[in-house]
Motif scaffolding. Structure first.
Motif, PDB file in Angstrom:
ATOM      1  N   GLY A   1       0.781  -1.223  -0.021  1.00 18.36           N
ATOM      2  CA  GLY A   1      -0.046   0.148   0.023  1.00 18.36           C
ATOM      3  C   GLY A   1       0.995   1.293  -0.019  1.00 18.36           C
ATOM      4  O   GLY A   1       0.601   2.149  -0.667  1.00 18.36           O
ATOM      5  N   ARG A   2       1.798   1.291   0.829  1.00  9.76           N
ATOM      6  CA  ARG A   2       2.834   2.565   0.926  1.00  9.76           C
ATOM      7  C   ARG A   2       3.525   2.538  -0.673  1.00  9.76           C
ATOM      8  O   ARG A   2       3.770   3.647  -0.726  1.00  9.76           O
ATOM      9  CB  ARG A   2       3.831   2.328   2.118  1.00  9.76           C
ATOM     10  CG  ARG A   2       3.063   2.382   3.334  1.00  9.76           C
ATOM     11  CD  ARG A   2       4.109   2.217   4.620  1.00  9.76           C
ATOM     12  NE  ARG A   2       3.460   2.271   5.662  1.00  9.76           N
ATOM     13  CZ  ARG A   2       3.372   1.264   6.539  1.00  9.76           C
ATOM     14  NH1 ARG A   2       4.024   0.065   6.152  1.00  9.76           N
ATOM     15  NH2 ARG A   2       2.763   1.297   7.870  1.00  9.76           N
ATOM     16  N   ILE A   3       3.828   1.645  -1.045  1.00  5.16           N
ATOM     17  CA  ILE A   3       4.435   1.655  -2.443  1.00  5.16           C
ATOM     18  C   ILE A   3       3.511   2.309  -3.475  1.00  5.16           C
ATOM     19  O   ILE A   3       3.885   3.247  -4.166  1.00  5.16           O
ATOM     20  CB  ILE A   3       5.086   0.125  -2.759  1.00  5.16           C
ATOM     21  CG1 ILE A   3       6.168  -0.026  -2.066  1.00  5.16           C
ATOM     22  CG2 ILE A   3       5.115   0.245  -4.469  1.00  5.16           C
ATOM     23  CD1 ILE A   3       6.473  -1.754  -2.581  1.00  5.16           C
ATOM     24  N   TYR A   4       2.470   1.833  -3.321  1.00  5.43           N
ATOM     25  CA  TYR A   4       1.422   2.775  -4.368  1.00  5.43           C
ATOM     26  C   TYR A   4       1.122   4.240  -3.890  1.00  5.43           C
ATOM     27  O   TYR A   4       1.153   4.783  -4.810  1.00  5.43           O
ATOM     28  CB  TYR A   4       0.056   1.968  -3.978  1.00  5.43           C
ATOM     29  CG  TYR A   4      -1.295   2.285  -5.201  1.00  5.43           C
ATOM     30  CD1 TYR A   4      -0.818   1.924  -6.303  1.00  5.43           C
ATOM     31  CD2 TYR A   4      -2.214   3.121  -4.572  1.00  5.43           C
ATOM     32  CE1 TYR A   4      -2.016   2.290  -7.130  1.00  5.43           C
ATOM     33  CE2 TYR A   4      -3.119   3.481  -5.413  1.00  5.43           C
ATOM     34  CZ  TYR A   4      -3.191   3.182  -6.875  1.00  5.43           C
ATOM     35  OH  TYR A   4      -4.093   3.610  -7.703  1.00  5.43           O
ATOM     36  N   LEU A   5       1.100   4.387  -2.694  1.00  2.00           N
ATOM     37  CA  LEU A   5       1.091   5.843  -2.250  1.00  2.00           C
ATOM     38  C   LEU A   5       2.245   6.597  -2.878  1.00  2.00           C
ATOM     39  O   LEU A   5       2.032   7.832  -3.407  1.00  2.00           O
ATOM     40  CB  LEU A   5       1.131   6.011  -0.811  1.00  2.00           C
ATOM     41  CG  LEU A   5      -0.265   5.600  -0.072  1.00  2.00           C
ATOM     42  CD1 LEU A   5      -0.292   5.476   1.264  1.00  2.00           C
ATOM     43  CD2 LEU A   5      -1.542   6.401  -0.513  1.00  2.00           C
ATOM     44  N   MET A   6       3.607   6.136  -2.805  1.00  2.00           N
ATOM     45  CA  MET A   6       4.614   6.928  -3.223  1.00  2.00           C
ATOM     46  C   MET A   6       4.850   6.857  -4.911  1.00  2.00           C
ATOM     47  O   MET A   6       5.240   7.771  -5.253  1.00  2.00           O
ATOM     48  CB  MET A   6       5.954   5.795  -2.470  1.00  2.00           C
ATOM     49  CG  MET A   6       6.011   6.177  -0.960  1.00  2.00           C
ATOM     50  SD  MET A   6       7.778   5.521  -0.399  1.00  2.00           S
ATOM     51  CE  MET A   6       7.299   3.879  -0.328  1.00  2.00           C
ATOM     52  N   LYS A   7       4.291   5.827  -5.278  1.00  2.00           N
ATOM     53  CA  LYS A   7       4.295   5.851  -6.915  1.00  2.00           C
ATOM     54  C   LYS A   7       3.027   6.923  -7.097  1.00  2.00           C
ATOM     55  O   LYS A   7       3.502   7.611  -8.208  1.00  2.00           O
ATOM     56  CB  LYS A   7       3.501   4.665  -7.321  1.00  2.00           C
ATOM     57  CG  LYS A   7       3.322   4.421  -8.776  1.00  2.00           C
ATOM     58  CD  LYS A   7       2.894   2.966  -8.991  1.00  2.00           C
ATOM     59  CE  LYS A   7       2.673   2.937 -10.663  1.00  2.00           C
ATOM     60  NZ  LYS A   7       1.542   3.604 -11.220  1.00  2.00           N
ATOM     61  N   GLN A   8       2.048   7.069  -6.519  1.00  2.00           N
ATOM     62  CA  GLN A   8       1.200   8.242  -6.915  1.00  2.00           C
ATOM     63  C   GLN A   8       1.705   9.733  -6.596  1.00  2.00           C
ATOM     64  O   GLN A   8       1.556  10.338  -7.449  1.00  2.00           O
ATOM     65  CB  GLN A   8      -0.169   8.120  -6.112  1.00  2.00           C
ATOM     66  CG  GLN A   8      -1.212   6.936  -6.519  1.00  2.00           C
ATOM     67  CD  GLN A   8      -2.340   7.043  -5.539  1.00  2.00           C
ATOM     68  OE1 GLN A   8      -2.344   7.239  -4.350  1.00  2.00           O
ATOM     69  NE2 GLN A   8      -3.519   7.015  -6.227  1.00  2.00           N
TER      70      GLN A   8
END
Length: 405
Positions: free
Chosen positions: A50-57
């Protein structure tokens, strides 16, 4: 994973590194099974995936908010996900980049900034930390409740050997350990003295840089690293065989000096040399004939807590436990030994509620086998577990020293 990093970040060193890491992630979700915060909160955004997705965004230009920063703040940086990940995602590097960027995008409140600045100012400053610790210890009997429990008991170091052997190694005194658990490095020095090696500290060396760096004062962290390299360099040039680390949290940081200072032409080569010389005490033992120590432990049951910085950061698994068994200690079984105790540097201060939940789980697992003592390999874990455990806590190297005696 496909990425579309915005121009603002695309051509920066941070952006390029982040994109390379993001592209390795296949969103398989294996990391969620070993993430401590996901185990407690059950929120996908509080898992590595989930945090990877947030950082990607964030890197792709989407809006970021305080909620985004909160999910990144809740990460322990335990790197258990790296041990689990089948794709080799360097999550630890990515979360440092993500936090550095969001710190600029979403300013913190005055109270948060003040707390973090206090931590950066006090913890890495060995004389100041030790002085404040002594004041706290003096007033510990009258300090109420949980605050009193957080003050470590007063400890004294046993004698440091003074023999001048032909072989020598450096040791990091660091910032908190000399004041809070001063016997650890003395124990290491006595063990190496028995093996014909002098262990010396460079007084000018201080904090490894982790405190400032992981609280997003990356410039301050890098300055601490440079100062340490300058302090150690004369001894390295004089032939010191290794830089011995008895706090695994410092060890994992120093082993990354080469990467973190790669862009500094004045220090890049020296940083690589220091990182290569850096050895956890388990690695030092591997290069020596410790059979000559004639270890003979008393009938003692030990529950070993493997710090995340040892097993996930440095990838050293089961080695300290093996030496303890060979010394004659009986090791108990510890459930979920891969999970973090909740210390994680300054996490117990910045995320107290989550930290306490993780501590409760860890202490229950460690004390389930009714050990006589809990052993660990990191100063932060040592002091944190001690606040919640009824069982005494020691560094594992202290137990080996006692077995020698």
């Amino acid at each position: 994973m496909q990425t579309s990093i915005v121009k603002k970040y695309a051509n920066t060193p941070e952006g390029k590194t982040a994109e390379s890491i993001l592209r390795k992630c296949v969103h398989c979700g294996f990391c969620t099974a070993t993430c401590p915060t996901y185990q407690v909160l059950g929120d996908e955004l509080d898992s590595p995936r989930g945090r990877i997705y947030l950082m990607k965004q964030m890197l792709e230009g989407h809006e970021v908010t305080e909620k985004t920063r909160t999910h990144l703040d809740r990460c322990l940086t335990c790197r258990s996900c790296e041990t689990t990940c089948p794709s080799g995602v360097e999550y630890g590097k990515l979360i440092d980049i993500g936090r550095h960027i969001i710190e600029k995008e979403v300013p913190r409140s005055f109270t948060e900034r003040l707390t973090r600045q206090a931590l950066i100012s006090v913890l890495p400053n060995r004389p100041l930390f030790t002085a404040l610790l002594k004041v706290g210890q003096a007033f510990k009997p009258v300090v109420p409740g949980k605050l009193g429990k957080k003050i470590p008991p007063k400890r004294t170091a046993t004698p440091w050997p003074v023999n001048d052997h032909a072989r020598s190694m450096l040791v990091l005194d660091a910032c908190a350990q000399p004041g809070a658990t001063p016997n650890v490095n003395a124990s290491a020095a006595r063990i190496l003295d028995r093996l014909g090696i002098s262990l010396r500290a460079a007084p000018e060396a201080g904090c490894c840089g982790a405190v400032a760096y992981h609280l997003n004062d990356q410039a301050g962290g890098l300055d601490a690293m440079r100062a340490n390299i300058d302090a150690w360099w004369p001894s390295i040039e004089a032939g010191a065989e290794a830089l011995v680390i008895t706090a695994s949290g410092c060890g994992v940081m120093i082993k990354e000096y080469g990467h973190l200072l790669a862009g500094d032409p004045a220090y890049a080569d020296k940083a690589k040399r220091v990182a290569a010389l850096c050895k956890d005490m388990t690695e030092v033992f591997a290069d020596l004939s410790i059979e000559s120590l004639k270890l003979a432990a008393k009938d003692t049951k030990v529950a070993f807590h493997a710090p995340c910085t040892l097993q996930h950061g440095q990838k050293i698994v089961g080695v300290a436990e093996r030496y303890l068994r060979e010394a004659g200690f009986e090791l108990t079984t510890v459930a979920d030994s891969h999970l973090c105790c909740g210390s994680a540097g300054t996490y117990s201060i910045t995320q107290p509620e989550l930290s306490q939940q993780l501590l409760g789980r860890k202490v229950e697992a460690l004390e389930a086998g009714r050990p006589d003592v809990i052993a660990t390999a990191n100063i932060g874990c040592h002091l944190h577990i001690e606040t919640g455990a009824a069982t005494p806590v020691k560094h594992w190297i202290e137990l080996i020293d006692e077995a020698c005696a």
